[in-house]
Design an enzyme around this catalytic site. Sequence first.
Site, PDB file in Angstrom:
ATOM      1  N   LEU A 105       0.629  -1.156  -0.364  1.00  0.00           N
ATOM      2  CA  LEU A 105      -0.010   0.181   0.134  1.00  0.00           C
ATOM      3  C   LEU A 105       0.829   1.015   0.121  1.00  0.00           C
ATOM      4  CD1 LEU A 105      -2.697  -0.849   2.303  1.00  0.00           C
ATOM      5  CD2 LEU A 105      -3.348  -0.681   0.448  1.00  0.00           C
ATOM      6  N   ASP A 106       0.782   2.048  -1.265  1.00  0.00           N
ATOM      7  CA  ASP A 106       1.799   3.827  -0.789  1.00  0.00           C
ATOM      8  C   ASP A 106       1.706   3.787   0.374  1.00  0.00           C
ATOM      9  OD1 ASP A 106       1.225   3.376  -4.354  1.00  0.00           O
ATOM     10  OD2 ASP A 106       0.190   4.454  -4.363  1.00  0.00           O
ATOM     11  N   PHE A 107       2.513   4.753   1.208  1.00  0.00           N
ATOM     12  CA  PHE A 107       2.696   5.689   2.319  1.00  0.00           C
ATOM     13  C   PHE A 107       1.404   6.589   3.052  1.00  0.00           C
ATOM     14  CE2 PHE A 107       4.093  10.164   3.981  1.00  0.00           C
ATOM     15  CZ  PHE A 107       4.306   9.466   4.927  1.00  0.00           C
ATOM     16  N   ARG A 216      -5.284   5.810  -8.087  1.00  0.00           N
ATOM     17  CA  ARG A 216      -4.873   6.963  -8.393  1.00  0.00           C
ATOM     18  C   ARG A 216      -5.079   7.490  -9.629  1.00  0.00           C
ATOM     19  NH1 ARG A 216       0.080   7.800  -4.195  1.00  0.00           N
ATOM     20  NH2 ARG A 216      -0.188   9.690  -5.013  1.00  0.00           N
ATOM     21  N   ASN A 341      -2.653   0.525  -6.491  1.00  0.00           N
ATOM     22  CA  ASN A 341      -3.293   1.629  -5.913  1.00  0.00           C
ATOM     23  C   ASN A 341      -2.634   2.940  -6.346  1.00  0.00           C
ATOM     24  OD1 ASN A 341      -1.686   2.675  -3.250  1.00  0.00           O
ATOM     25  ND2 ASN A 341      -1.907   1.010  -2.381  1.00  0.00           N
TER      26      ASN A 341
END
Length: 341
Positions: A105-107, A216, A341
Amino acid sequence: MRRGSGVAGSPGAGTGCWSQGPAAASRGPGGAAGLQASTMEPGRIENLSVVYQSQDFLVVNKHWDLRIDSRMWRETPTLQKQLRHHFPELADPDTYYGFRFCHQLDFSTSGALCVALNKAAAGSAYKCFKERRVTKAYLALVRGHVQESRMTINYAIGRNSTEGRAHTMCIEGTQGCENPKPSLTELVVLEYGLYAGDPVSKVLLQPLTGRTHQLRVHCSALSHPVVGDLTYGQALDQEDQPFRMMLHAFYLRIPTHTERVEACTPDPFVPALDACWSPHTLVQSLDQLVQVLRAAPDPDPTEGSPGPCSTSTPPNKPPETEAQRASCLQWLSEWTLEPDN
Protein backbone atom coordinates in the site's frame (compact mmCIF):
# COMPACT_ATOMS: atom_id res chain seq x y z
CA MET A 1 -9.99 -24.72 3.72
CA ARG A 2 -9.70 -23.14 7.14
CA ARG A 3 -10.41 -19.56 8.16
CA GLY A 4 -8.73 -17.28 10.65
CA SER A 5 -10.47 -14.86 12.94
CA GLY A 6 -11.77 -11.72 11.28
CA VAL A 7 -12.09 -8.92 13.84
CA ALA A 8 -14.91 -6.42 13.46
CA GLY A 9 -15.00 -2.94 14.92
CA SER A 10 -15.39 0.75 14.24
CA PRO A 11 -12.84 3.53 14.68
CA GLY A 12 -13.18 6.34 17.15
CA ALA A 13 -14.74 9.69 16.36
CA GLY A 14 -12.92 12.78 15.15
CA THR A 15 -13.71 16.32 16.19
CA GLY A 16 -13.79 18.78 13.29
CA CYS A 17 -12.21 20.16 10.10
CA TRP A 18 -8.42 19.94 10.29
CA SER A 19 -8.52 19.37 14.07
CA GLN A 20 -6.88 16.50 15.91
CA GLY A 21 -8.99 13.51 16.85
CA PRO A 22 -8.69 11.60 20.13
CA ALA A 23 -5.66 9.47 20.80
CA ALA A 24 -5.69 6.07 19.13
CA ALA A 25 -6.16 3.08 21.38
CA SER A 26 -3.45 0.44 21.30
CA ARG A 27 -3.74 -3.21 20.46
CA GLY A 28 -1.67 -5.97 21.96
CA PRO A 29 -1.57 -9.58 20.81
CA GLY A 30 -4.73 -10.44 22.73
CA GLY A 31 -6.74 -7.21 22.74
CA ALA A 32 -9.38 -5.64 20.50
CA ALA A 33 -9.08 -2.01 21.54
CA GLY A 34 -6.78 -1.18 18.62
CA LEU A 35 -9.78 -1.04 16.30
CA GLN A 36 -10.77 2.21 18.06
CA ALA A 37 -8.23 4.09 15.94
CA SER A 38 -7.96 7.84 15.67
CA THR A 39 -8.87 9.22 12.27
CA MET A 40 -6.78 12.37 12.19
CA GLU A 41 -3.71 11.53 14.30
CA PRO A 42 -0.52 10.32 12.59
CA GLY A 43 0.31 6.66 13.08
CA ARG A 44 2.24 5.65 16.20
CA ILE A 45 4.00 2.46 17.25
CA GLU A 46 1.22 1.72 19.73
CA ASN A 47 -1.83 2.01 17.46
CA LEU A 48 -1.61 -1.11 15.31
CA SER A 49 -5.03 -2.47 14.31
CA VAL A 50 -5.38 -6.17 13.40
CA VAL A 51 -8.51 -7.22 11.51
CA TYR A 52 -7.61 -10.85 10.76
CA GLN A 53 -5.29 -13.35 12.45
CA SER A 54 -4.49 -17.02 11.92
CA GLN A 55 -1.51 -19.30 12.34
CA ASP A 56 -0.16 -18.29 8.93
CA PHE A 57 -1.42 -14.75 8.25
CA LEU A 58 -2.15 -11.38 9.75
CA VAL A 59 -4.20 -8.66 8.06
CA VAL A 60 -3.63 -5.23 9.58
CA ASN A 61 -5.52 -1.99 9.03
CA LYS A 62 -2.54 0.15 7.99
CA HIS A 63 -2.59 3.79 9.06
CA TRP A 64 -2.39 6.56 6.47
CA ASP A 65 1.01 8.24 5.94
CA LEU A 66 2.86 5.19 7.27
CA ARG A 67 5.65 3.37 5.47
CA ILE A 68 5.65 -0.40 5.40
CA ASP A 69 9.35 -0.32 6.17
CA SER A 70 12.46 1.71 5.60
CA ARG A 71 16.17 1.00 5.61
CA MET A 72 16.73 4.44 7.16
CA TRP A 73 17.15 4.20 10.91
CA ARG A 74 15.53 7.62 11.34
CA GLU A 75 12.27 6.47 9.70
CA THR A 76 9.80 6.02 12.54
CA PRO A 77 7.27 4.67 12.95
CA THR A 78 6.85 2.01 10.26
CA LEU A 79 4.45 -0.91 9.99
CA GLN A 80 7.31 -3.32 10.49
CA LYS A 81 8.20 -1.60 13.77
CA GLN A 82 4.56 -1.70 14.86
CA LEU A 83 4.46 -5.45 14.18
CA ARG A 84 7.71 -6.06 16.07
CA HIS A 85 6.35 -4.03 19.00
CA HIS A 86 3.06 -5.95 19.25
CA PHE A 87 4.09 -9.39 17.95
CA PRO A 88 7.83 -9.88 18.63
CA GLU A 89 7.31 -13.64 18.82
CA LEU A 90 6.04 -13.72 15.20
CA ALA A 91 9.08 -12.01 13.64
CA ASP A 92 11.05 -14.32 11.34
CA PRO A 93 14.81 -13.99 11.94
CA ASP A 94 15.50 -15.50 8.48
CA THR A 95 14.15 -12.37 6.74
CA TYR A 96 15.64 -8.91 6.51
CA TYR A 97 12.51 -7.12 7.75
CA GLY A 98 11.18 -9.81 10.08
CA PHE A 99 7.82 -10.05 8.28
CA ARG A 100 6.78 -11.02 4.75
CA PHE A 101 4.37 -8.42 3.38
CA CYS A 102 2.23 -9.99 0.66
CA HIS A 103 1.53 -6.77 -1.25
CA GLN A 104 2.01 -3.02 -1.04
CA LEU A 105 0.00 0.00 0.00
CA ASP A 106 1.29 3.46 -0.78
CA PHE A 107 2.65 5.54 2.09
CA SER A 108 -0.49 7.73 1.96
CA THR A 109 -3.02 4.88 1.58
CA SER A 110 -4.64 3.26 4.61
CA GLY A 111 -6.36 -0.09 5.00
CA ALA A 112 -6.05 -3.86 4.70
CA LEU A 113 -2.52 -5.22 4.29
CA CYS A 114 -1.72 -8.93 4.49
CA VAL A 115 1.37 -10.30 6.25
CA ALA A 116 2.52 -13.91 5.79
CA LEU A 117 3.99 -15.41 8.94
CA ASN A 118 6.10 -18.13 7.32
CA LYS A 119 7.69 -19.04 4.00
CA ALA A 120 5.00 -21.56 2.98
CA ALA A 121 2.21 -19.05 3.62
CA ALA A 122 4.12 -16.42 1.65
CA GLY A 123 4.40 -18.84 -1.28
CA SER A 124 0.68 -19.61 -1.28
CA ALA A 125 -0.21 -15.91 -1.14
CA TYR A 126 2.25 -15.12 -3.95
CA LYS A 127 0.57 -17.77 -6.11
CA CYS A 128 -2.85 -16.17 -5.55
CA PHE A 129 -1.56 -12.72 -6.52
CA LYS A 130 0.29 -14.11 -9.55
CA GLU A 131 -2.84 -15.92 -10.78
CA ARG A 132 -5.08 -12.90 -10.12
CA ARG A 133 -7.26 -14.80 -7.65
CA VAL A 134 -7.17 -12.01 -5.06
CA THR A 135 -10.23 -9.77 -4.57
CA LYS A 136 -9.56 -6.19 -3.46
CA ALA A 137 -11.84 -3.19 -3.03
CA TYR A 138 -10.96 0.35 -2.00
CA LEU A 139 -12.95 3.31 -0.73
CA ALA A 140 -12.12 6.82 -1.90
CA LEU A 141 -13.37 10.37 -1.86
CA VAL A 142 -12.80 11.91 -5.29
CA ARG A 143 -13.20 15.48 -6.49
CA GLY A 144 -16.45 16.41 -8.23
CA HIS A 145 -19.62 14.41 -8.76
CA VAL A 146 -18.98 11.32 -10.92
CA GLN A 147 -21.92 11.24 -13.35
CA GLU A 148 -21.95 7.52 -14.17
CA SER A 149 -22.93 5.53 -11.10
CA ARG A 150 -21.03 2.45 -12.31
CA MET A 151 -18.22 2.21 -14.85
CA THR A 152 -15.12 0.36 -15.99
CA ILE A 153 -12.03 2.58 -16.30
CA ASN A 154 -9.84 1.27 -19.11
CA TYR A 155 -6.66 3.31 -19.57
CA ALA A 156 -3.27 1.70 -20.12
CA ILE A 157 -0.74 2.95 -17.55
CA GLY A 158 3.01 3.48 -17.99
CA ARG A 159 5.96 5.23 -16.39
CA ASN A 160 6.18 8.99 -16.73
CA SER A 161 9.57 9.98 -18.13
CA THR A 162 8.83 13.72 -18.15
CA GLU A 163 11.43 15.80 -16.33
CA GLY A 164 10.27 16.57 -12.82
CA ARG A 165 7.78 13.66 -12.78
CA ALA A 166 10.13 10.85 -11.77
CA HIS A 167 8.53 7.92 -9.92
CA THR A 168 5.05 8.83 -11.19
CA MET A 169 2.75 7.08 -13.65
CA CYS A 170 0.59 8.28 -16.52
CA ILE A 171 -1.98 7.02 -19.00
CA GLU A 172 -1.19 6.01 -22.56
CA GLY A 173 -1.10 9.01 -24.88
CA THR A 174 0.38 11.32 -22.26
CA GLN A 175 3.65 12.92 -23.33
CA GLY A 176 6.54 10.96 -21.85
CA CYS A 177 4.47 7.83 -21.09
CA GLU A 178 6.76 4.79 -21.36
CA ASN A 179 5.76 1.14 -21.74
CA PRO A 180 2.01 1.52 -20.98
CA LYS A 181 0.30 -1.73 -19.91
CA PRO A 182 -3.43 -2.59 -20.00
CA SER A 183 -5.12 -1.51 -16.77
CA LEU A 184 -8.73 -1.94 -15.63
CA THR A 185 -10.57 -0.55 -12.61
CA GLU A 186 -14.24 -0.94 -11.65
CA LEU A 187 -15.86 2.13 -10.06
CA VAL A 188 -19.18 2.30 -8.20
CA VAL A 189 -20.51 5.58 -6.80
CA LEU A 190 -21.72 5.30 -3.21
CA GLU A 191 -22.58 8.88 -2.21
CA TYR A 192 -22.45 12.48 -3.36
CA GLY A 193 -21.62 15.26 -0.96
CA LEU A 194 -19.26 18.07 -0.02
CA TYR A 195 -15.78 17.98 1.47
CA ALA A 196 -14.83 21.26 3.14
CA GLY A 197 -17.49 22.85 0.93
CA ASP A 198 -16.27 21.35 -2.37
CA PRO A 199 -18.29 18.74 -4.32
CA VAL A 200 -16.96 15.19 -3.97
CA SER A 201 -18.10 11.63 -4.59
CA LYS A 202 -17.54 8.63 -2.35
CA VAL A 203 -16.72 5.63 -4.52
CA LEU A 204 -15.83 1.94 -4.30
CA LEU A 205 -12.90 0.98 -6.54
CA GLN A 206 -11.88 -2.53 -7.61
CA PRO A 207 -8.52 -2.88 -9.38
CA LEU A 208 -8.67 -5.74 -11.89
CA THR A 209 -4.99 -5.28 -12.71
CA GLY A 210 -2.12 -4.28 -10.43
CA ARG A 211 -0.27 -1.29 -11.85
CA THR A 212 1.66 1.17 -9.71
CA HIS A 213 -0.66 3.97 -8.49
CA GLN A 214 -3.41 2.49 -10.67
CA LEU A 215 -6.43 3.77 -8.76
CA ARG A 216 -4.99 7.25 -8.30
CA VAL A 217 -4.00 7.54 -11.97
CA HIS A 218 -7.36 6.24 -13.21
CA CYS A 219 -9.34 8.63 -11.02
CA SER A 220 -7.17 11.52 -12.14
CA ALA A 221 -7.67 10.51 -15.80
CA LEU A 222 -11.42 10.87 -15.26
CA SER A 223 -10.83 14.41 -13.93
CA HIS A 224 -11.97 13.14 -10.53
CA PRO A 225 -8.67 12.89 -8.59
CA VAL A 226 -8.60 11.44 -5.10
CA VAL A 227 -9.08 14.12 -2.45
CA GLY A 228 -5.72 14.89 -0.85
CA ASP A 229 -3.64 13.30 -3.64
CA LEU A 230 -0.75 15.73 -3.97
CA THR A 231 0.81 13.82 -6.88
CA TYR A 232 -2.11 13.30 -9.25
CA GLY A 233 -4.63 15.75 -7.82
CA GLN A 234 -5.41 19.42 -8.07
CA ALA A 235 -2.90 22.03 -6.94
CA LEU A 236 -4.34 23.69 -3.84
CA ASP A 237 -2.98 26.09 -1.26
CA GLN A 238 -1.35 24.30 1.66
CA GLU A 239 -4.03 25.46 4.09
CA ASP A 240 -6.72 23.95 1.84
CA GLN A 241 -5.19 20.48 1.85
CA PRO A 242 -6.98 17.69 3.78
CA PHE A 243 -5.10 16.00 6.60
CA ARG A 244 -4.64 12.83 4.49
CA MET A 245 -5.16 11.30 1.06
CA MET A 246 -8.68 9.86 0.98
CA LEU A 247 -7.91 6.36 -0.34
CA HIS A 248 -8.48 3.29 1.83
CA ALA A 249 -8.04 -0.44 1.19
CA PHE A 250 -11.43 -1.57 2.43
CA TYR A 251 -11.77 -5.27 1.56
CA LEU A 252 -9.27 -8.05 0.89
CA ARG A 253 -9.69 -11.74 0.08
CA ILE A 254 -6.82 -14.14 -0.66
CA PRO A 255 -8.02 -17.73 -1.30
CA THR A 256 -4.89 -19.78 -0.59
CA HIS A 257 -5.01 -23.56 -0.93
CA THR A 258 -5.18 -24.03 2.85
CA GLU A 259 -6.99 -20.91 4.05
CA ARG A 260 -9.34 -18.21 2.80
CA VAL A 261 -7.88 -14.98 4.14
CA GLU A 262 -10.73 -12.46 4.20
CA ALA A 263 -10.86 -9.08 5.93
CA CYS A 264 -13.11 -6.04 5.80
CA THR A 265 -11.83 -2.89 7.52
CA PRO A 266 -13.94 -0.09 9.08
CA ASP A 267 -15.01 2.69 6.71
CA PRO A 268 -12.96 5.80 7.60
CA PHE A 269 -14.94 8.17 5.36
CA VAL A 270 -17.96 8.91 7.52
CA PRO A 271 -19.03 12.30 8.99
CA ALA A 272 -18.60 11.05 12.56
CA LEU A 273 -14.87 10.69 11.88
CA ASP A 274 -14.33 13.75 9.69
CA ALA A 275 -16.66 16.73 10.00
CA CYS A 276 -15.36 18.12 6.69
CA TRP A 277 -17.18 15.28 4.86
CA SER A 278 -20.88 16.02 4.43
CA PRO A 279 -22.75 13.47 2.26
CA HIS A 280 -26.16 14.51 0.93
CA THR A 281 -27.19 11.86 -1.64
CA LEU A 282 -27.00 8.08 -1.24
CA VAL A 283 -26.48 6.31 -4.56
CA GLN A 284 -25.50 2.77 -3.55
CA SER A 285 -25.45 1.11 -0.13
CA LEU A 286 -21.95 0.07 0.94
CA ASP A 287 -23.41 -2.70 3.10
CA GLN A 288 -25.07 -4.22 0.04
CA LEU A 289 -21.84 -4.08 -1.94
CA VAL A 290 -20.00 -5.80 0.92
CA GLN A 291 -22.53 -8.63 0.74
CA VAL A 292 -21.92 -8.89 -3.02
CA LEU A 293 -18.14 -8.97 -2.45
CA ARG A 294 -18.39 -11.66 0.21
CA ALA A 295 -20.76 -13.83 -1.85
CA ALA A 296 -18.84 -13.53 -5.12
CA PRO A 297 -16.81 -16.58 -6.20
CA ASP A 298 -13.07 -16.30 -6.23
CA PRO A 299 -11.68 -15.23 -9.62
CA ASP A 300 -10.87 -18.16 -11.92
CA PRO A 301 -7.07 -18.33 -12.34
CA THR A 302 -7.49 -19.80 -15.84
CA GLU A 303 -9.81 -17.07 -17.07
CA GLY A 304 -8.68 -13.89 -15.28
CA SER A 305 -12.20 -13.24 -14.06
CA PRO A 306 -13.28 -9.66 -13.27
CA GLY A 307 -14.69 -8.36 -10.00
CA PRO A 308 -18.24 -9.15 -8.81
CA CYS A 309 -19.61 -5.82 -10.13
CA SER A 310 -17.77 -6.06 -13.44
CA THR A 311 -18.71 -6.89 -17.01
CA SER A 312 -15.10 -6.69 -18.21
CA THR A 313 -12.32 -9.24 -18.42
CA PRO A 314 -8.75 -8.17 -17.67
CA PRO A 315 -6.13 -9.00 -20.27
CA ASN A 316 -4.49 -12.39 -20.11
CA LYS A 317 -1.18 -12.48 -18.30
CA PRO A 318 1.85 -13.75 -20.29
CA PRO A 319 3.70 -16.88 -19.12
CA GLU A 320 6.14 -16.44 -16.26
CA THR A 321 9.68 -15.59 -17.37
CA GLU A 322 12.90 -16.76 -15.76
CA ALA A 323 13.42 -13.26 -14.38
CA GLN A 324 9.96 -13.36 -12.79
CA ARG A 325 10.65 -16.78 -11.33
CA ALA A 326 13.89 -15.46 -9.80
CA SER A 327 11.94 -12.52 -8.42
CA CYS A 328 9.50 -14.94 -6.78
CA LEU A 329 12.33 -16.78 -5.04
CA GLN A 330 13.72 -13.47 -3.80
CA TRP A 331 10.26 -12.55 -2.52
CA LEU A 332 9.95 -15.79 -0.61
CA SER A 333 13.28 -15.24 1.10
CA GLU A 334 12.38 -11.74 2.22
CA TRP A 335 9.24 -10.05 0.84
CA THR A 336 8.18 -8.20 -2.25
CA LEU A 337 5.81 -5.36 -3.15
CA GLU A 338 3.05 -5.51 -5.73
CA PRO A 339 1.83 -1.91 -6.15
CA ASP A 340 -1.86 -1.69 -6.93
CA ASN A 341 -3.14 1.70 -5.93
